[in-house]
Write an enzyme that holds these catalytic residues in place. Structure first.
Site, short mmCIF file in Angstrom:
data_model
loop_
_atom_site.label_atom_id
_atom_site.label_comp_id
_atom_site.label_asym_id
_atom_site.label_seq_id
_atom_site.Cartn_x
_atom_site.Cartn_y
_atom_site.Cartn_z
CB SER A 25 -0.88 -0.01 1.27
OG SER A 25 -1.43 1.27 1.49
CE1 TYR A 64 -3.99 -2.36 4.87
CE2 TYR A 64 -3.41 -0.11 4.26
CZ TYR A 64 -3.82 -1.37 3.90
OH TYR A 64 -4.07 -1.67 2.58
N1 LIG Z 1 -8.53 -0.88 -1.89
C1 LIG Z 1 -7.52 -0.07 -1.60
O1 LIG Z 1 -7.68 1.16 -1.52
C2 LIG Z 1 -6.14 -0.62 -1.41
C3 LIG Z 1 -5.05 0.26 -1.51
C4 LIG Z 1 -3.77 -0.23 -1.30
C5 LIG Z 1 -3.57 -1.56 -1.04
N2 LIG Z 1 -4.64 -2.41 -0.94
C6 LIG Z 1 -4.36 -3.81 -0.64
O2 LIG Z 1 -4.73 -4.60 -1.75
C7 LIG Z 1 -5.17 -5.89 -1.31
C8 LIG Z 1 -6.54 -6.19 -1.89
O3 LIG Z 1 -7.43 -5.18 -1.40
P1 LIG Z 1 -8.90 -4.98 -1.99
O4 LIG Z 1 -9.15 -3.53 -1.98
O5 LIG Z 1 -9.08 -5.78 -3.23
O6 LIG Z 1 -9.74 -5.61 -0.77
P2 LIG Z 1 -11.19 -6.26 -0.75
O7 LIG Z 1 -12.02 -5.79 -1.88
O8 LIG Z 1 -11.67 -6.09 0.64
O9 LIG Z 1 -10.86 -7.83 -1.00
C9 LIG Z 1 -10.06 -8.51 -0.08
C10 LIG Z 1 -9.95 -9.95 -0.51
O10 LIG Z 1 -9.15 -10.63 0.47
C11 LIG Z 1 -9.93 -11.66 1.07
N3 LIG Z 1 -9.55 -11.78 2.48
C12 LIG Z 1 -9.66 -10.84 3.45
N4 LIG Z 1 -9.24 -11.33 4.61
C13 LIG Z 1 -8.83 -12.60 4.36
C14 LIG Z 1 -8.31 -13.64 5.18
N5 LIG Z 1 -8.12 -13.48 6.50
N6 LIG Z 1 -8.02 -14.82 4.60
C15 LIG Z 1 -8.22 -15.01 3.28
N7 LIG Z 1 -8.72 -14.08 2.46
C16 LIG Z 1 -9.03 -12.89 3.01
C17 LIG Z 1 -11.39 -11.25 0.86
O11 LIG Z 1 -12.31 -12.33 0.89
P3 LIG Z 1 -13.03 -12.79 2.27
O12 LIG Z 1 -13.44 -11.55 3.00
O13 LIG Z 1 -14.16 -13.66 1.86
O14 LIG Z 1 -11.99 -13.57 3.01
C18 LIG Z 1 -11.29 -10.66 -0.55
O15 LIG Z 1 -11.24 -11.69 -1.50
C19 LIG Z 1 -5.15 -5.84 0.23
O16 LIG Z 1 -3.96 -6.45 0.68
C20 LIG Z 1 -5.13 -4.36 0.54
O17 LIG Z 1 -4.50 -4.10 1.77
C21 LIG Z 1 -5.91 -1.97 -1.14
#
Ligand SMILES: NC(=O)c1ccc[n+]([C@@H]2O[C@H](COP(=O)([O-])OP(=O)(O)OC[C@H]3O[C@@H](n4cnc5c(N)ncnc54)[C@H](OP(=O)(O)O)[C@@H]3O)[C@@H](O)[C@H]2O)c1
Length: 247
Positions: A147, A160
């Site tokens: 991130s 985080y």
């Molecule tokens: N969105 C942003 O603004 C952003 C920015 C920078 C970095 N990121 C990073 O990018 C990555 C993906 O984020 P996203 O925005 O796509 O998030 P998201 O839409 O909330 O999706 C998260 C995914 O991870 C799974 N997950 C969450 N907790 C888990 C666990 N304990 N075990 C297994 N699977 C788990 C969720 O499925 P379940 O809930 O069913 O487990 C879902 O498939 C993350 O690492 C996040 O920190 C996101």
């Protein structure tokens, strides 16, 4: 290697960034193992990915549980016997100031965001090395969703951000240890991406102004096409505007 098609493992692939990358990998001819905790969304993602022509193994696994992480690695190896691309997208984040944020939230974020990726790489390393050795010009790619907060501090996101900074460090260390053998790692460090995870800031940031999942997937795919000679430890992706280093 037991299959001729490249194989990828994507954690957190039931929605958001992980699903967007998994779709691009499937369209580019990869077979897949995908994981998340939620069974219904994961199964639906599996159907979408299979429709793109991929063999898909969908594993319900909680990245906070070491047995689940190790089981996921075994399931992938049993299915494909090779690993060309490992994408760590499963991640959790909670906001709160340092003085009051509870330690159990710190522990959960480090368990899912740092311990699980480290454990997964450790468990899969023999397969990663063997796959890289079989295709020396290309090698194998590890892509971790860090991130922007891992590279630049953001008030209220200390735990985080620290967990995501650890992922940047992990990718650098993996490259120092493994890149000469064709195993390279990249931490992608985006500001806010329009997914469920960023919904909590919709009152101050319009989702239309956020980075798109397709942008992150495009970067991930470009990494998969690099030769083993090019090592990219981190990619920082910001939103437009004057405050480039605010998520
Ligand atoms: N969105 C942003 O603004 C952003 C920015 C920078 C970095 N990121 C990073 O990018 C990555 C993906 O984020 P996203 O925005 O796509 O998030 P998201 O839409 O909330 O999706 C998260 C995914 O991870 C799974 N997950 C969450 N907790 C888990 C666990 N304990 N075990 C297994 N699977 C788990 C969720 O499925 P379940 O809930 O069913 O487990 C879902 O498939 C993350 O690492 C996040 O920190 C996101």
């Amino acid at each position: 290697m037991t299959t001729t098609r490249p194989a990828a493992l994507v954690t957190g692939a039931s929605r958001g960034i992980g699903l967007a990358i998994a779709e691009r990998l499937a369209a580019a001819g990869h077979d897949l193992t995908i994981c998340a905790r939620g069974g219904d969304a994961l199964a639906a993602a599996g159907v979408r990915l299979a429709a793109l022509g991929a063999a898909v193994r969908a594993e319900s696994a909680d990245m906070a549980a070491e047995d689940d992480v190790r089981g996921l690695a075994r399931a992938h190896e049993d299915a494909y016997g090779r690993l060309d691309v490992l994408v760590v997208a499963a991640g959790v984040g909670t906001a709160g100031p340092v003085d009051t944020a509870p330690l159990h939230r710190f522990d959960k974020q480090f368990a899912v965001n740092v311990r699980a990726p480290y454990t997964l790489v450790q468990a899969l390393l023999p397969t990663l090395r063997a796959t890289a050795a079989a295709r020396p010009d290309h090698g194998v790619k590890i892509i971790m969703l860090s991130s922007l907060t891992g590279a630049f501090p953001e008030p209220g996101l200390a735990a985080y951000g620290a967990s995501k900074a650890a992922l940047i460090s992990l990718c650098r260390s993996l490259n120092a240890e493994l890149s000469a053998d064709g195993v390279t790692a990249t931490a992608i460090c985006p500001g806010y991406v329009d997914t469920d995870m960023s919904a909590w800031v919709h009152d101050r940031i319009d989702p239309a102004d956020m980075i798109r999942t397709a942008d992150v997937a495009e970067l991930a795919m470009s990494l998969t096409r690099l030769s083993s000679r090019a090592v990219v430890s981190e990619l920082v992706v910001t939103r437009p505007g004057g405050q480039l280093h605010r998520a």
